[in-house]
Structures are given as structure tokens and as C-alpha cells.
Design an enzyme around this catalytic site. Structure first.
Site, PDB file in Angstrom:
ATOM      1  N   TYR A  73      45.269  31.442 -11.627  1.00 37.57           N
ATOM      2  CA  TYR A  73      45.530  32.946 -11.252  1.00 37.57           C
ATOM      3  C   TYR A  73      46.801  32.884 -11.433  1.00 37.57           C
ATOM      4  O   TYR A  73      47.310  33.944 -12.128  1.00 37.57           O
ATOM      5  CB  TYR A  73      45.003  33.113  -9.944  1.00 37.57           C
ATOM      6  CG  TYR A  73      45.561  34.449  -9.065  1.00 37.57           C
ATOM      7  CD1 TYR A  73      44.955  35.626  -9.548  1.00 37.57           C
ATOM      8  CD2 TYR A  73      46.566  34.255  -8.214  1.00 37.57           C
ATOM      9  CE1 TYR A  73      45.425  36.902  -8.953  1.00 37.57           C
ATOM     10  CE2 TYR A  73      47.060  35.670  -7.752  1.00 37.57           C
ATOM     11  CZ  TYR A  73      46.510  36.631  -8.033  1.00 37.57           C
ATOM     12  OH  TYR A  73      46.980  37.905  -7.709  1.00 37.57           O
ATOM     13  N   LYS A 112      49.146  35.260 -13.980  1.00 35.41           N
ATOM     14  CA  LYS A 112      49.742  36.691 -13.386  1.00 35.41           C
ATOM     15  C   LYS A 112      51.261  36.632 -13.983  1.00 35.41           C
ATOM     16  O   LYS A 112      52.024  37.640 -14.210  1.00 35.41           O
ATOM     17  CB  LYS A 112      49.769  36.587 -11.683  1.00 35.41           C
ATOM     18  CG  LYS A 112      48.629  36.867 -11.263  1.00 35.41           C
ATOM     19  CD  LYS A 112      47.913  38.409 -11.212  1.00 35.41           C
ATOM     20  CE  LYS A 112      48.448  39.442 -10.732  1.00 35.41           C
ATOM     21  NZ  LYS A 112      47.977  40.816 -10.888  1.00 35.41           N
TER      22      LYS A 112
END
Ligand SMILES: NC(=O)C1=CN([C@@H]2O[C@H](COP(=O)(O)OP(=O)(O)OC[C@H]3O[C@@H](n4cnc5c(N)ncnc54)[C@H](OP(=O)(O)O)[C@@H]3O)[C@@H](O)[C@H]2O)C=CC1
Ligand SMILES: CC(C)CCC[C@@H](C)[C@H]1CC[C@H]2C3=C(CC[C@]12C)[C@@]1(C)CCC(=O)C[C@@H]1CC3
Length: 345
Positions: A144, A148
């Protein structure tokens, strides 16, 4: 060649507007006189002033119909961090964000505000009063966070004053508030299964938790300050409650507020982190045969046992940001909003 939408138009789009942060953002935008084109993979509500467009942000044609006559776009869609699905994160956060940028350029959008994350600089070790000039994490703690980082770089690098396309990134941290599907539900689920008796580490680590309305406020300030002559173009901004709190005090306040006991016994951080890593490895090896989601993932243990709080001085200086809801009030509103998660409910 795209036709530019009239500058100052109060029509905007929120990509990810059905989600937790997205819906709070949409509601505030409506209060402030905007009309909203909402783009999301799912519809979770209806409101006057909102036109809903269902689609995957990796599909440029679907995006283009939602961006018609829109001058300002907020991009706050992402797969949930807990999905831990590398291919999904890469497809949505990286390729999908490239598609969002291209669609904005094709549609003549002038401003793009990205919801990034303060975690883009977090490597699982202490960050104390981190400023925006910290380097991106070389070893991000999960897929994740890794995606990002790439997403934020793409959006900030796309800022192009001669083309009239301006971008900015908001980096919130630990968002909480009513309707959050992640923090409070995970915590209560762990408490109900008897897993919230222990404090990981000595319990003194300070962390930022940010009430959702403050995050929304930061996004709207950024959008309204984003002009070709402003210093904010192409820059990231931390948005926090500016009140770092001990991780375990925050968890205890929520738990006690909902009628559960606060964690009391201490466990050494390295022991729990090591066990979480082992468990993660086991679930990875066994995933073709069985699906099991551990509560204490290495990422959650790292977040629970280290310092991670960030300075929002730059947002104060450039955006005039100041939290609008205190931590105490935010916790009280959050606890009151989950009657169905109270002990015994
Ligand atoms: N929550 C937090 O503490 C923090 C969040 N952030 C960032 O804030 C943003 C919003 O987070 P949050 O509100 O918590 O997350 P949510 O999961 O509640 O909202 C994200 C929304 O985006 C949708 N979405 C996911 N994939 C796609 C896709 N391919 N196309 C269109 N829509 C899609 C989701 O649908 P579905 O639910 O069906 O997947 C959901 O409705 C994210 O960018 C996140 O990275 C940053 C820092 C902290
Ligand atoms: C079981 C307990 C040890 C922890 C329960 C609470 C956690 C679910 C949350 C505590 C800190 C939160 C957090 C995020 C998600 C929910 C927590 C892990 C993020 C990873 C969400 C996405 C981000 O960009 C960063 C957040 C940091 C804090």
C-alpha cells in the site's frame, strides 16, 4: 485539444467519493456551495447536488464522463490497506492515477488535489515531528505504502503551470471519525475476541490521529489556494490534528468510551513484531489452501509500537491551516457515532 472549464467554477469531482473520507469531503463541499460529480467503483449514498458516476478509475472513458465541465478534481480513491494485494495496489494507485492525470488533461481540468499519506516517509522506525522534506521511504512497510509513494510522485510531477494544470498532495495521518470502516471496527473486533489486553512496547510512543473533518478542511484549503502564483503547486502537505498522542492512550480512550477494558499488560515490541512477521509469512505460504487474515500484521505492529507524528507547520504557513476539531472533541464524536459497536450492543 480540451476546452478549459471556466476558472472559479464551483463544479468539482471527487474520485473515491463513496468512501469514508470521500463522503465527508463531498458533504463539506456541498455545504460550501460546490456541486459534485462523484466517481467511485460503488455507490453508498445519494445526496441532492451530487451526480454519481459508477466506474473503475483505470477506465479513462468512464472518468471522462464524470469530469465533464469540472475544473477541480479530488482524488481520494484507493484499495483498503488491509487488502495487502500488490497487483491491485499497482493497478489502481499507480496505473489508475496515471489514467486520472491523463483524463484530467483531456477534460481540461485545472486543479488536481491528491489524498496521499504521511506514511510515504515511514519505514517502520520512529518519525518525530517529521517535515515534508523527509525523503520517501526506501523500504516502505507494505505494498500500500509503496504504491502511495509512486502515486504521489506522479501527481506532483504532473504539475504544469504553462499547461494550466496545477496539482498538490495532502498527506493525512491516521484518519478517524464517524463511518470509518477501518480503525474503530478493527479495534472493537480485536477487543471482542480478547486480543486487546496487551500494550506493544512501553506504550509511550506518540502518534498522530487526525479527525476526518480536519482532513477535509486541509483538502478544501489546498484546492482554494491552488493558483499559478501560489507556492503550493506541486508540493505535499501534512495535515494532522497537531496534537500527537500516545498510540495506546488513543486506543484506550476509544475502547473505554465504547465500554471495553483498556489494554494493561506490556509485551516487548521486537517479540510481537517478530511473531507478526512469522504469521504473515505463514499466511503467505498457506494462501493457496486457506484464507486467514491476522489482526496483528507487521504493518499494524510497527504502527502500534513506534513514534510517527508529523509537523503541519508548512500547511499552517502556506494554507492558513488550523485544525477545526480538537482531538478530545473528535474522539467524543467518534465514540458517540458507533452505538452498535458498544460492549453488549
Ligand atoms: N484512512 C486513513 O487513515 C488514511 C487514508 N489515506 C488515504 O485517504 C484516501 C481515502 O481513504 P479512506 O476514505 O480511508 O478509504 P475508503 O476505502 O473508505 O475509500 C476509498 C474509496 O475508493 C474506492 N475505490 C477503490 N478502488 C477504486 C477504483 N479502482 N475505482 C474507483 N473507486 C475505487 C473504494 O471502493 P471500495 O470500498 O469498493 O474499494 C472506496 O469507496 C485513500 O487514498 C487513502 O490512501 C491516507 C492516510 C490515512
Ligand atoms: C489491533 C490494533 C493493534 C490496531 C487496531 C487499529 C488499527 C486498525 C489502526 C491503527 C493505526 C491505523 C492506521 C492506518 C489504518 C488503521 C490503523 C492501522 C493507516 C495504515 C491507513 C492508511 C494510511 O495511509 C496510514 C494509516 C496509519 C495509521
Amino acid at each position: 485539444m480540451a476546452t478549459r472549464v471556466r476558472p472559479g467554477s464551483k463544479r468539482c469531482a471527487v474520485i473515491g467519493g463513496s468512501g469514508f473520507l470521500g463522503r465527508h469531503l463531498v458533504e463539506k463541499l456541498l455545504d460550501r456551495g460546490y456541486s459534485v460529480s462523484l466517481f467511485d467503483i460503488r455507490q453508498s449514498y445519494e445526496l441532492p447536488g451530487v451526480t454519481f458516476h459508477q466506474g473503475d478509475l483505470c477506465d479513462k472513458q468512464a472518468l471522462l464522463s464524470a469530469l465533464k465541465d469540472v475544473s477541480l478534481v479530488f482524488h481520494c480513491a484507493s484499495p483498503a490497506p488491509s487488502s495487502d494485494d500488490r497487483l491491485l495496489f499497482e493497478r489502481v494507485n499507480i496505473q489508475g492515477t496515471q489514467t486520472v492525470i491523463q483524463a484530467c488533461l483531456d477534460a481540461g481540468v485545472q486543479k488536481l488535489v491528491l489524498t496521499s499519506s504521511a506514511s510515504v516517509v515511514f519505514e517502520g522506525t520512529d518519525v518525530k515531528n517529521g517535515k515534508e522534506d523527509l525523503p520517501y521511504a526506501k523500504k516502505p512497510i507494505d505494498y500500500y505504502t509503496q504504491t502511495k509513494i509512486e502515486q504521489e510522485k506522479l501527481v506532483l510531477e504532473a504539475c504544469n503551470k504553462p499547461k494550466g494544470f496545477l496539482t498538490v498532495a495532502i498527506r493525512p495521518h491516521g484518519i478517524f471519525g464517524p463511518r470509518d470502516p477501518q480503525l474503530v471496527p478493527t479495534l472493537v473486533d480485536a477487543a471482542r475476541r480478547g486480543k486487546m489486553k496487551f500494550i506493544i512496547g512501553d506504550g509511550t510512543n506518540l502518534v498522530d490521529f487526525t479527525y476526518v473533518e480536519n482532513v477535509v478542511h486541509g483538502h478544501i484549503l489546498a484546492a482554494e489556494h491552488l493558483r499559478a502564483d501560489s507556492p503550493i503547486c506541486g508540493k505535499p502537505y501534512h495535515i494532522t490534528n497537531d496534537e500527537p498522542i500516545r498510540f495506546w492512550d488513543f486506543m484506550s480512550e476509544i475502547l473505554v468510551g465504547l465500554g471495553y477494558a483498556a489494554p494493561r499488560f506490556h509485551l516487548p515490541y521486537t517479540l510481537v513484531y517478530g511473531l507478526a512477521l512469522l504469521l504473515w509469512l505463514l499466511t503467505w505460504i498457506l494462501h493457496p489452501f486457506m484464507s486467514f487474515k491476522p489482526t496483528f500484521t507487521p504493518m499494524r505492529v510497527a504502527l502500534a509500537g513506534t513514534y510517527h507524528y508529523y509537523s503541519c507547520e508548512r500547511a499552517k504557513e502556506h494554507l492558513g491551516y488550523k485544525p477545526v476539531v480538537s482531538l478530545k472533541e473528535g474522539i467524543a464524536r467518534t465514540v458517540a457515532s458507533y452505538p452498535h459497536l458498544r460492549r453488549g450492543a
